[in-house]
Design a protein around this motif. Structure first.
Motif, PDB file in Angstrom:
ATOM      1  N   LEU A  42       0.779  -0.883   0.646  1.00 48.07           N
ATOM      2  CA  LEU A  42       0.163  -0.042   0.269  1.00 48.07           C
ATOM      3  C   LEU A  42       0.831   1.555   0.143  1.00 48.07           C
ATOM      4  N   THR A  43       0.742   1.955  -1.070  1.00 45.46           N
ATOM      5  CA  THR A  43       2.188   2.864  -1.082  1.00 45.46           C
ATOM      6  C   THR A  43       1.465   4.235  -1.142  1.00 45.46           C
ATOM      7  N   ALA A  44      -0.068   4.371  -0.972  1.00 46.95           N
ATOM      8  CA  ALA A  44      -1.133   5.553  -1.368  1.00 46.95           C
ATOM      9  C   ALA A  44      -1.938   5.460  -0.425  1.00 46.95           C
ATOM     10  N   VAL A  45      -2.743   6.194  -0.069  1.00 50.72           N
ATOM     11  CA  VAL A  45      -4.318   6.253   0.827  1.00 50.72           C
ATOM     12  C   VAL A  45      -4.687   8.126   0.038  1.00 50.72           C
ATOM     13  N   ILE A  46      -5.467   7.997  -1.036  1.00 52.75           N
ATOM     14  CA  ILE A  46      -5.786   9.492  -1.789  1.00 52.75           C
ATOM     15  C   ILE A  46      -7.455   9.597  -1.652  1.00 52.75           C
ATOM     16  N   GLN A  47      -7.589  11.227  -1.634  1.00 53.03           N
ATOM     17  CA  GLN A  47      -8.748  11.369  -1.256  1.00 53.03           C
ATOM     18  C   GLN A  47      -9.160  12.466  -2.837  1.00 53.03           C
ATOM     19  N   VAL A  48      -9.807  11.188  -3.596  1.00 55.88           N
ATOM     20  CA  VAL A  48     -10.246  11.985  -4.819  1.00 55.88           C
ATOM     21  C   VAL A  48     -11.827  12.564  -5.132  1.00 55.88           C
ATOM     22  N   PRO A  49     -11.246  14.169  -5.536  1.00 55.20           N
ATOM     23  CA  PRO A  49     -12.815  14.770  -5.807  1.00 55.20           C
ATOM     24  C   PRO A  49     -13.495  14.826  -6.658  1.00 55.20           C
ATOM     25  N   THR A  50     -14.446  14.163  -6.748  1.00 56.28           N
ATOM     26  CA  THR A  50     -15.399  13.618  -7.783  1.00 56.28           C
ATOM     27  C   THR A  50     -16.797  14.179  -7.722  1.00 56.28           C
ATOM     28  N   ALA A  51     -17.417  14.838  -9.072  1.00 53.35           N
ATOM     29  CA  ALA A  51     -18.582  15.013  -9.159  1.00 53.35           C
ATOM     30  C   ALA A  51     -19.838  15.586  -7.997  1.00 53.35           C
ATOM     31  N   ASN A  52     -19.936  14.475  -7.339  1.00 60.62           N
ATOM     32  CA  ASN A  52     -20.610  14.110  -5.670  1.00 60.62           C
ATOM     33  C   ASN A  52     -20.164  14.422  -4.677  1.00 60.62           C
ATOM     34  N   GLY A  53     -18.968  14.815  -4.899  1.00 60.21           N
ATOM     35  CA  GLY A  53     -18.265  14.542  -3.569  1.00 60.21           C
ATOM     36  C   GLY A  53     -16.827  14.072  -3.477  1.00 60.21           C
ATOM     37  N   VAL A  54     -16.056  13.201  -2.545  1.00 57.51           N
ATOM     38  CA  VAL A  54     -14.134  13.508  -1.767  1.00 57.51           C
ATOM     39  C   VAL A  54     -14.707  11.362  -2.476  1.00 57.51           C
TER      40      VAL A  54
END
Length: 284
Positions: free
Chosen positions: A111-123
């Motif tokens: 496991l090399t990253a945990v990313i919070q990706v903003p999308t059209a309806n939230g994260v």
């Protein structure tokens, strides 16, 4: 991550994600997010429950041991310090095992990253797992998973997140004199469903984000070497710029000065390429 030489060999077989959490708008409906994706930062030392790298099963080398130490910090931050048990990584979701990966003699997963990706309806929370093939001359490959353990897509190369856009650079492996070790760059936009990719023909790659709408890049032009079959290279600065809700432009900041090899897409003039996003799902 660092730039890695890659080939089309040793790719992961993935199940495309049918329904992404928080990605339900049609292509082009979402505006570019204003805030960058934020990898989860380690919060203090890893829990004592995390296994020591030297005791883990599988290939034992310094690179893997360093990776296990970094992984232990991420797992501690996630509140899952016991997720790594020897050669097996198990990530929980809603109290149940969601993503289970087991190393073998040929490869290991971190496991090399945990990313919070903003999308059209939230994260959306996304896990990046990097797989290293022990006996392969190619570099590692990475796979993104959602919190349910469903594989979204994979890539080989060097990539950087900014908001919901992932900029990936790649360089092909060469095996002999005169081979074309081509570099390339792609952008993947996760702000809508389906995702959109921007595939540039120019021999350039993104290097560093400047803002949500601009990326520094570099173009690598194959050149002649004393009239021989050897291939040299000339590096030229470039810039990627977002020029619309579904368009990016790549500009090379000057024309090449050296004598170029007669390879595809290697013109003597400076690159100036505008690309529209194409919908895709699963592996790009």
């Amino acid at each position: 991550m660092s730039l890695k030489s890659t080939s089309v060999a040793a790719a992961l077989t993935l199940t495309a994600l049918a329904t992404l959490s928080g990605c339900d708008k049609a292509p082009g409906a979402a505006q570019p997010p204003a805030e960058a994706a934020k990898p989860v930062a380690a919060a203090g030392p890893a829990s004592p429950a995390a296994p020591d790298a030297a005791s883990a099963e599988g290939p034992q080398d310094s690179e893997r041991e360093d990776g296990l130490k970094s992984e232990a910090k991420l797992l501690n931050t996630l509140g899952q310090p016991g997720a790594r048990q020897g050669s097996t990584l198990t990530l929980q979701h809603n109290g149940k095992a969601a993503l289970v990966l087991t190393d073998d003699e040929e490869s290991y997963n971190l496991l090399t990253a945990v990313i919070q990706v903003p999308t059209a309806n939230g994260v959306q929370t996304v896990y990046e797992v990097t797989t290293t093939y022990v006996a392969s001359p190619d570099g590692p490959s990475s796979t993104f998973y959602d919190v349910r353990g469903v594989a979204i897509e994979s890539y080989e190369g060097y990539g950087q997140w900014r908001g919901a856009v992932f900029a990936v650079a790649d360089q092909e492996q060469t095996y002999g004199i005169g081979d074309d070790g081509r570099v390339s760059g792609q952008l993947f936009d996760w702000s809508s469903k389906p995702h959109r990719k921007f595939d540039f023909k120019s021999r350039c790659q993104p290097k560093a984000w400047v803002s949500d709408t601009e990326i520094k890049g570099v173009c690598t032009r194959p050149t002649q070497v004393d009239g021989s079959e050897d291939v040299g290279e000339e590096e030229i600065d470039a810039v990627y710029t977002r020029v619309g809700p579904n368009a990016w432009r790549l500009r090379e900041l000057r024309a090449p000065k050296d004598k170029l090899k007669a390879f595809d897409n290697n013109p003597p003039t400076a690159y100036d390429e505008t690309v529209s996003g194409e919908p895709y799902s699963g592996n790009p």
